[in-house]
Motif scaffolding. Structure first.
Motif, PDB file in Angstrom:
ATOM      1  N   THR A 244      23.503 113.418  21.723  1.00  0.00           N
ATOM      2  CA  THR A 244      22.107 113.297  21.700  1.00  0.00           C
ATOM      3  C   THR A 244      21.303 111.987  21.438  1.00  0.00           C
ATOM      4  OG1 THR A 244      22.315 114.279  19.731  1.00  0.00           O
ATOM      5  CG2 THR A 244      22.551 115.803  21.113  1.00  0.00           C
ATOM      6  N   GLN A 245      22.821 110.883  21.116  1.00  0.00           N
ATOM      7  CA  GLN A 245      20.905 109.633  21.333  1.00  0.00           C
ATOM      8  C   GLN A 245      21.370 108.925  22.127  1.00  0.00           C
ATOM      9  OE1 GLN A 245      22.108 110.196  15.835  1.00  0.00           O
ATOM     10  NE2 GLN A 245      22.216 108.233  16.686  1.00  0.00           N
ATOM     11  N   ARG A 246      21.831 109.520  23.368  1.00  0.00           N
ATOM     12  CA  ARG A 246      22.362 108.579  24.473  1.00  0.00           C
ATOM     13  C   ARG A 246      20.355 108.645  25.238  1.00  0.00           C
ATOM     14  NH1 ARG A 246      22.809 111.422  29.291  1.00  0.00           N
ATOM     15  NH2 ARG A 246      23.723 112.933  28.623  1.00  0.00           N
ATOM     16  N   LEU A 247      19.865 107.672  25.904  1.00  0.00           N
ATOM     17  CA  LEU A 247      18.847 106.767  26.651  1.00  0.00           C
ATOM     18  C   LEU A 247      19.026 106.801  27.967  1.00  0.00           C
ATOM     19  CD1 LEU A 247      17.122 104.429  23.449  1.00  0.00           C
ATOM     20  CD2 LEU A 247      16.836 106.929  24.118  1.00  0.00           C
ATOM     21  N   GLY A 248      18.502 107.795  28.672  1.00  0.00           N
ATOM     22  CA  GLY A 248      18.899 107.491  30.066  1.00  0.00           C
ATOM     23  C   GLY A 248      20.116 108.447  30.772  1.00  0.00           C
ATOM     24  N   GLU A 249      20.062 108.227  31.678  1.00  0.00           N
ATOM     25  CA  GLU A 249      21.211 108.982  31.904  1.00  0.00           C
ATOM     26  C   GLU A 249      23.167 107.576  32.137  1.00  0.00           C
ATOM     27  OE1 GLU A 249      21.884 111.905  33.374  1.00  0.00           O
ATOM     28  OE2 GLU A 249      19.888 111.977  32.758  1.00  0.00           O
ATOM     29  N   VAL A 250      23.813 108.681  31.999  1.00  0.00           N
ATOM     30  CA  VAL A 250      25.302 107.699  31.684  1.00  0.00           C
ATOM     31  C   VAL A 250      25.664 107.080  32.980  1.00  0.00           C
ATOM     32  CG1 VAL A 250      28.040 108.577  31.713  1.00  0.00           C
ATOM     33  CG2 VAL A 250      26.252 109.732  30.934  1.00  0.00           C
ATOM     34  N   GLY A 251      25.656 105.762  32.457  1.00  0.00           N
ATOM     35  CA  GLY A 251      26.054 104.488  34.196  1.00  0.00           C
ATOM     36  C   GLY A 251      24.473 104.019  34.485  1.00  0.00           C
ATOM     37  N   ASP A 252      23.546 104.885  33.981  1.00  0.00           N
ATOM     38  CA  ASP A 252      21.615 104.339  34.491  1.00  0.00           C
ATOM     39  C   ASP A 252      21.475 103.002  32.497  1.00  0.00           C
ATOM     40  OD1 ASP A 252      20.279 103.859  36.116  1.00  0.00           O
ATOM     41  OD2 ASP A 252      19.033 105.268  35.203  1.00  0.00           O
ATOM     42  N   GLY A 253      22.750 102.582  31.802  1.00  0.00           N
ATOM     43  CA  GLY A 253      21.964 101.983  31.233  1.00  0.00           C
ATOM     44  C   GLY A 253      21.692  99.875  31.581  1.00  0.00           C
ATOM     45  N   TRP A 254      21.268  99.770  32.443  1.00  0.00           N
ATOM     46  CA  TRP A 254      21.026  98.435  32.983  1.00  0.00           C
ATOM     47  C   TRP A 254      19.536  99.185  33.423  1.00  0.00           C
ATOM     48  CZ3 TRP A 254      21.286  93.539  32.915  1.00  0.00           C
ATOM     49  CH2 TRP A 254      21.016  92.576  33.167  1.00  0.00           C
TER      50      TRP A 254
END
Length: 425
Positions: A244-254
């Protein structure tokens, strides 16, 4: 970095309409009634990289001022009101910064939070998270940091190796970050990690926000040449972060990180104390060659050069703020401001110390010429030209993304991250 401030009275003439003039008068009145005036004389003698609050704890003094501003709606001015801001216009934000003057020194611990982490949370966090975290970030109740650079991937951020592995509803983090400003004071941080080493290095990244007091987080301050410890190493050993503390989609961190980086360069470029006002004060009375420095034509010519650059930086900052207000995001052109400001500050500090001669060897603020401001500036300046992107990286960004020149050749282009040759392979 210590924030640059201007003489507020010099800016009143710039208010061309009654609404802006009324806003300035309101801000000036509130500051006059609420500012910690007992700290003013100390703040005026702050040297670059250190906040002088006398006998008062610097962090406590900063939090008190930030809290008071937030309660009255003067913190994070351009943020929406529901997140702790004021919904102010770009011009109102500029007017406030002019009027806050020397007290803006007290906002230093919150620059990363309000200027970089906050905009990223606004763009990617859930509505519930925004309402929980942003007001406390704006008020200074909770301090935030940015966990990006690593020992082997500072300028090449996409080369980071801190791993996040999915385990049920959590992610398990292992790795190290470095040069993390204010981590030792921070309650939370935004954290970029590698979640997939089998794809190209820019593709396998994911962004999170993390509680800095989580089990397995180890913060170690780094001693700097100026005696301060604002930078830190941060180690992560089996740190668990809920999905739940992820910002954006997995793999889209850049792509998420670009929001942070563009805001970072706008924030940093706009607050670096170039030293021009301090130089103007110093050369009025500094004696060189049996006369005052200001009377020498070469000194006046150099001052004119520095003043012109500083004015250009100020105007470029205003343009960037207006772009954001129109619904845009800070663009790659903000790299120009950070690049020019860092070079200017270092060059100016060297020049003024040359003018001082042997007196420049004295760095005790109580007896040194100019309260040792330029000595402190010179010792801190190498870090300024590294943090937020090195000069070389910024020039690449400007050439490729602003001027449209051909991209620099990359040996790792198209390779999966785990196939990129390293010094150990």
């Amino acid at each position: 970095m210590i924030l640059a401030h201007e003489n507020a009275s010099d800016n009143t003439a710039q208010d061309t309409d009654a609404e802006h003039q009324a806003f300035r008068e309101e801000a000036r009145s509130w500051i006059d009634q609420n500012a910690p005036k007992h700290l003013k004389s100390h703040l005026e003698t702050s040297v670059f990289g250190k906040i002088n609050t006398g006998d008062e704890n610097p962090l406590a003094a900063c939090k008190a001022w930030q809290r008071k501003k937030a309660e009255a709606g003067w913190a994070a001015l351009m943020w929406p009101k529901e997140y702790g801001g004021r919904g102010a216009t770009p011009m109102e934000s500029i007017i406030w910064s002019q009027e806050e003057g020397v007290y803006s020194e007290l906002t230093y611990p919150f620059v990363i939070g309000t200027g970089m982490c906050g905009p990223t949370m606004i763009a990617y966090a859930t509505e519930e998270q925004k309402k929980r975290y942003l007001p406390k970030l704006a008020s200074g109740e909770e301090v935030w940091c940015q966990l990006f650079s690593e020992p082997g991937s500072g300028s090449d951020l996409a080369g980071l190796r801190t791993k996040a592995v999915k385990d049920g509803d959590d992610w398990v983090i292992n790795g190290q970050k470095i040069w993390t400003s204010e981590a030792h004071h921070s309650d939370y941080g935004i954290l970029i990690t590698r979640t997939d080493p089998t794809v190209a290095k820019h593709k396998g990244l994911t962004m999170f926000f993390v509680d800095m007091r989580s089990e397995g987080v180890d913060v170690r301050p780094i001693k700097q040449i100026n005696g301060g410890s604002s930078f830190n190493e941060v180690y992560f050993e089996n740190v668990r972060i809920p999905d739940t503390q992820r910002l954006g989609e997995v793999g889209d961190g850049w792509n998420v990180s670009l929001t942070t980086l563009m805001n970072e360069r706008m924030a940093i470029g706009g607050i670096i104390a170039t030293g021009v006002p301090e130089m103007i004060d110093l050369i009025q009375d500094l004696l060189v060659d049996n006369g005052k420095a200001i009377e020498r034509s070469d000194v006046r010519a150099r001052l004119a050069e520095y003043y012109t650059k500083a004015t250009g930086l100020k105007n470029a900052g205003v343009r960037s703020i207006n772009l954001v207000a129109k619904g845009g995001i800070p663009g790659p052109e903000n790299s120009i401001g950070k690049l020019v400001a860092g070079e200017l500050m270092q060059d100016l500090a060297k020049y003024v110390m040359d003018l001082q001669g042997f007196a420049a060897l004295i760095d005790d603020p109580d007896i040194a010429v100019g309260n040792s401001r330029f000595q402190a500036m010179l010792m801190r300046s190498p870090a300024v030209r590294i943090e937020g992107g090195t000069d070389q990286i910024l020039r690449n960004i400007i050439s490729e993304r602003v001027l449209g020149l051909p991209a620099e050749m990359r040996a790792d282009k198209g390779l999966a991250f785990n196939e990129i040759p390293t010094g150990n392979s």
